[in-house]
Design a protein around this motif. Structure first.
Motif, mmCIF file in Angstrom:
data_model
loop_
_atom_site.group_PDB
_atom_site.id
_atom_site.type_symbol
_atom_site.label_atom_id
_atom_site.label_comp_id
_atom_site.label_asym_id
_atom_site.label_seq_id
_atom_site.Cartn_x
_atom_site.Cartn_y
_atom_site.Cartn_z
ATOM 1 N N MET A 1 -3.131 5.552 7.726
ATOM 2 C CA MET A 1 -2.757 5.902 6.351
ATOM 3 C C MET A 1 -3.792 6.862 5.758
ATOM 4 S SD MET A 1 0.121 4.321 5.235
ATOM 5 C CE MET A 1 -0.026 4.001 3.468
ATOM 6 N N ASP A 2 -5.048 6.588 6.026
ATOM 7 C CA ASP A 2 -6.115 7.444 5.510
ATOM 8 C C ASP A 2 -6.147 8.786 6.238
ATOM 9 O OD1 ASP A 2 -6.900 5.449 3.757
ATOM 10 O OD2 ASP A 2 -8.403 4.627 5.123
ATOM 11 N N ARG B 1 5.392 3.587 2.134
ATOM 12 C CA ARG B 1 5.254 2.343 1.385
ATOM 13 C C ARG B 1 5.150 1.222 2.418
ATOM 14 N NH1 ARG B 1 4.094 0.610 -3.927
ATOM 15 N NH2 ARG B 1 5.551 -1.031 -4.589
ATOM 16 N N ASP C 1 -0.296 7.999 1.647
ATOM 17 C CA ASP C 1 -0.025 7.073 0.542
ATOM 18 C C ASP C 1 1.062 7.534 -0.414
ATOM 19 O OD1 ASP C 1 -1.893 4.601 0.512
ATOM 20 O OD2 ASP C 1 -3.184 6.235 1.159
ATOM 21 N N GLU D 1 -3.212 10.938 5.282
ATOM 22 C CA GLU D 1 -2.986 11.000 3.833
ATOM 23 C C GLU D 1 -1.525 10.678 3.497
ATOM 24 O OE1 GLU D 1 -4.276 14.905 2.709
ATOM 25 O OE2 GLU D 1 -6.402 14.421 2.945
ATOM 26 N N ARG E 1 0.861 -1.184 0.000
ATOM 27 C CA ARG E 1 0.000 0.000 0.000
ATOM 28 C C ARG E 1 0.895 1.230 0.000
ATOM 29 N NH1 ARG E 1 -5.025 2.338 3.766
ATOM 30 N NH2 ARG E 1 -4.947 4.385 2.729
ATOM 31 N N GLY E 2 0.494 2.228 -0.770
ATOM 32 C CA GLY E 2 1.243 3.463 -0.887
ATOM 33 C C GLY E 2 2.238 3.399 -2.027
ATOM 34 N N HIS F 1 -4.315 0.965 8.452
ATOM 35 C CA HIS F 1 -5.101 1.526 7.347
ATOM 36 C C HIS F 1 -5.788 2.824 7.766
ATOM 37 C CE1 HIS F 1 -4.538 -1.632 4.388
ATOM 38 N NE2 HIS F 1 -4.810 -2.563 5.309
#
Length: 823
Positions: free
Chosen positions: A620-621, A630, A626, A624, A550-551, A617
């Motif tokens: 990460m949201d 990584r 992303d 912000e 992700r990212g 998660h």
């Protein structure tokens, strides 16, 4: 401490009342040190007068509160505890004993022992009265040094009994039916001393490089057999050490001599839980650093055993067996294979033994380390049969790993008549605050009643215990050590421990592991690097979106902060992610690379891991991240991990180990050996590994803003002055090479095994009384607790009891309820 409190009460009664009233008004039955300190700081804010009670408050580790009564657990020095009772209303204070303190704790959480129950109290101190104990905290973890001084005095007693025992001890040594060291021609120590002089005279006429075989017949007629040395020079040196010991023993010569006796030919290593394999297992549940540790340990031990035996003139192939659990539902790993050779060794093997249900049927799925307790007794019985069949007898050393492996070692060692070494790796009790006092709250998921009982048994049956750091045993002046936490505690409704384990016991020794030098070497050694994997690493780290990630890092060429760990609360990877997300300075200096297990909570069977994945998660949201983070699934091939460290070093980045607590920190060693500047938690082993500002940096996960500022400041300084990065990189490599290598580890562990084997013999220190007491404890307490843990056949590998979730639903009634016959 009681005098400090009494004096302060006499002159500052109002202040004492106000401070202690603050503690009572918090409305919490138990306060930890951080809470006690925080309230004291608030109380003193704005005041400039002297604070004579500050030393006492600084030493308080825990406060227990009920009504107007306040009990303080005071740790004035490492492993030095006292207990104070204060009635806040009356202002009276007095010294209390540990039993009273634990009873009070039980009462304030609703488990009052005075309501008719008859609690079991465990006190092992009476069994230890005849055994030597260290007194100075600086000696903790150096048990073998203390032991050698004690043994030297025994050997030099006026009756000469110690030297006689040493002579008899040397006669015991055989291998495959062949006599070693001395034969029956040497009857006692006087004959031994005479024959040593004669043998030395003979060997001095030989060329230093002459083989033992050249004079074997002559030496045998004097009473000496193989084992003294391959060459005349080596044999002469070994005999000289023994001559000096018989004349005037010194601890140094005794250790050097015992370290040469050929005593260790076969070793059994026990590690039941998790997926134990050589590839494709890292990142799976309960599978991480312990697997790497053991495999590297095996390679180092076999190499050192072969070298040592060769130097002593014996052509004997050492045998090492790693016994673990066979998992039929292996999920793409080799964990369903019954036997597997250990790569990088000649003869070491992994032997897998299945868990069996009560009816004897084999258990198929993986089982959490928190739920394996019902299977271990049968596993130990099956393991004994395998060991005897494979070795044709008993091993010379048994090494247990973690709570489960140590318990199995405790069951096997007396039956096989062999020396037992324990390695905890981690003790869960220190990870979960107040998990002993509130064990019922954890019983559903973690079954700590079994684990802490198993720990207590194994710690006290082991002949010696090795730890990676001092802090594992005794902590710091302000933080309680993992083993120290087993000194006194209560599991309300089960038992209370008045004296469980003593950090001053000479069984404790610090033996730090290392990093595999063939895998973890400096990034500057370009000729050794795996250039072929670099394109794959670049795609993994800086490539576009792909499965298992992700990212996507938006800015090329920026330094990388790298963290690699399984996802559980203690490892605090989510804390690092939040720290990074909140710090504009740190985000301005580097991108973040995080390698963990799966990114999909649905793919995990561990509840802690699921929660941490979901939290990752969310963060990460929320921040912000992303374009700057990584997040990749953990690489399971060791060589690839080594190159990943070096890849991050190429970016002039750093490694981060943010754990709330880390017993040792193998990844810290690996990163430093690779030349990667490292920031690691100061709670636990990394505090000893890293010299702050010279070979890395300490960070406090409880102060994330300060940690972020330290990392950002370092990277900013390196951007302006690149030599600073190189200085820390080179300091990290030098630190590992001087202190943390597997060669040093293996040599020390084998020396310890020989010395503790001699210690048992010369002092008759089988501790039979202690063992019988612990066997009763095992039978009456541990066994019912283990039987109450749901088995896989009752609804899956992590089956939960049906109906009420209260602990009484899963434990035998006599362990949680008042016996009917008591008033």
């Amino acid at each position: 401490m009681i005098r400090i409190l009494e004096d302060f009460l006499a002159t500052h009664r109002r202040d004492v009342y106000a401070l202690f009233r603050r503690y009572l008004d918090l409305g919490k039955p138990v306060l930890q040190r951080s809470e006690i300190q925080r309230e004291h700081e608030v109380f003193r804010r704005g005041r400039s007068d002297a604070d004579p009670i500050a030393p006492l408050i600084d030493a308080v580790q825990q406060a227990s509160i009920g009504g107007a009564d306040l009990y303080l657990a005071v740790r004035a020095r490492v492993a030095g505890w006292s207990y104070l009772h204060v009635n806040v209303e009356s202002g009276h204070c007095r010294q209390a004993n540990v039993s009273e303190y634990l009873k009070f704790q039980e009462r304030i959480i609703g488990q009052d022992p005075t309501d008719g129950a008859w609690p079991l109290e465990i006190d092992l101190s009476p069994f230890e009265r005849g055994f030597p104990r260290m007194r100075e905290s600086r000696s903790i973890g150096r048990g073998v040094e203390f032991l050698n001084r004690h043994l030297s005095s025994l050997l030099f007693d006026r009756h000469g009994s110690g030297a006689g025992q040493l002579t008899r001890f040397l006669k015991l040594h055989q291998c495959d039916g062949r006599q070693l060291m001395i034969n029956d021609l040497i009857a006692d120590q006087e004959v031994l001393a005479t024959r040593l002089r004669e043998a030395a005279a003979l060997l001095e006429t030989m060329s230093p490089g002459a083989e033992w075989a050249d004079v074997e017949s002559s030496l045998s007629r004097l009473g000496f057999e193989r084992g003294w040395g391959r060459t005349a020079a080596r044999a002469l040196e070994t005999m000289g050490l023994l001559t000096d010991i018989l004349e005037a023993p010194s601890p140094e010569n005794l250790e050097r001599f015992l370290g040469r006796i050929p005593m260790i030919f076969s070793i059994v290593i026990l590690t039941p839980h998790g997926y134990f394999g050589q590839s494709g297992v890292l990142g799976k549940p309960d599978t991480g650093g312990q697997v790497v540790y053991i495999l590297d340990q095996v390679r180092a031990l076999e190499s050192e055993m072969r070298r040592s035996l060769g130097e002593q003139g014996l052509d004997i192939e050492p045998r090492i067996l790693v016994l673990t659990r066979q998992i039929p539902e292996a999920e793409g790993t080799t964990c369903d294979i019954a036997e597997e050779p250990v790569a990088g060794t000649r003869h070491a093997r992994i032997l897998r033994i299945p868990f069996r249900d009560a009816d004897g049927s084999i258990v198929g799925p993986w089982i959490s380390r928190f739920s394996i307790w019902p299977y271990l007794e049968r596993f130990a019985a099956d393991a004994e049969q395998v060991i005897r069949a494979e070795l044709g007898g008993r091993p010379d050393l048994i090494i247990g790993n973690y709570s489960d492996g140590n318990l199995v070692a405790s069951l096997l060692a007396p039956r096989l008549g062999t020396t037992q070494c324990n390695i905890a790796h981690a003790l869960e009790k220190s990870k979960y605050a107040l998990s002993d006092l509130y064990w019922r709250d954890h019983e559903h998921d973690h079954h700590f009643s079994c684990q802490y009982t198993a720990d207590l048994i194994a710690m006290n049956t082991a002949d010696f215990i090795i730890t990676s750091t001092y802090q594992e045993i005794a902590g710091t002046p302000r933080v309680v050590g993992q083993y120290e936490s087993y000194g006194s505690y209560t599991l309300p409704g089960l038992y209370r421990v008045l004296q469980g384990i003593d950090p001053f016991d000479p069984k404790f020794n610090i033996v730090s592991p290392g990093a595999d030098p063939d895998v973890f070497f400096p990034y500057t050694e370009h000729s050794r690097r795996l250039e072929s994997v670099l394109p794959n690493l670049d795609a993994l780290v800086r490539g576009g979106a792909r499965a298992g990630t992700r990212g996507v890092l938006a800015a090329p060429g920026r330094p990388l902060l790298f963290a690699m760990s399984r996802l559980d609360r203690i490892k605090n990877v989510t804390g690092l992610l939040e720290l990074y997300g909140r710090s504009d300075d740190l985000r301005g200096e580097a991108d973040l690379l995080v390698a963990t297990g799966t990114l999909d909570p649905a793919a995990s069977r561990d509840e802690d891991e699921k929660c941490e994945i979901a939290r990752m998660h969310e963060l990460m949201d929320a921040y912000e991240l992303d374009a700057q983070v990584r997040w990749v699934e953990l690489r399971s091939d060791k060589a690839g991990v080594g190159e990943l460290y070096r890849y991050v070093a190429d970016s002039r980045g750093a490694f981060v180990q943010p754990a709330v607590y880390e017993a040792f920190g193998l990844t810290v060693i690996e990163a430093m050996a690779s030349g990667l500047p490292t920031f690691a938690t100061l709670h636990g082993g990394p505090r000893e590994i890293i010299e702050h500002g010279r070979s890395g940096f300490h960070i406090d996960p409880e102060r994330p803003d300060a940690a972020a500022a330290l990392m950002a400041g370092f990277l900013r300084d390196c951007r302006g002055e690149p030599a600073r990065w190189t200085e820390i990189s080179e300091g990290a490599v030098a630190r590992v090479e001087s202190r943390y290598t597997w060669k040093l580890y293996a040599d020390r562990l084998l020396t310890l095994s020989r010395i503790y084997g001699f210690w048992k013999y010369i002092t008759n220190i089988e501790r039979e009384e202690t063992r019988r007491y612990l066997e009763m404890f095992y039978t009456l307490v541990y066994r019912p607790l283990a039987a109450a843990v749901p088995r896989s056949g009752a609804g899956g590998a992590d089956a939960r009891p049906q109906g009420s979730l209260h602990v009484a639903a899963v434990l035998p009634a006599h362990l949680v309820e008042r016996p009917a016959h008591l008033p």
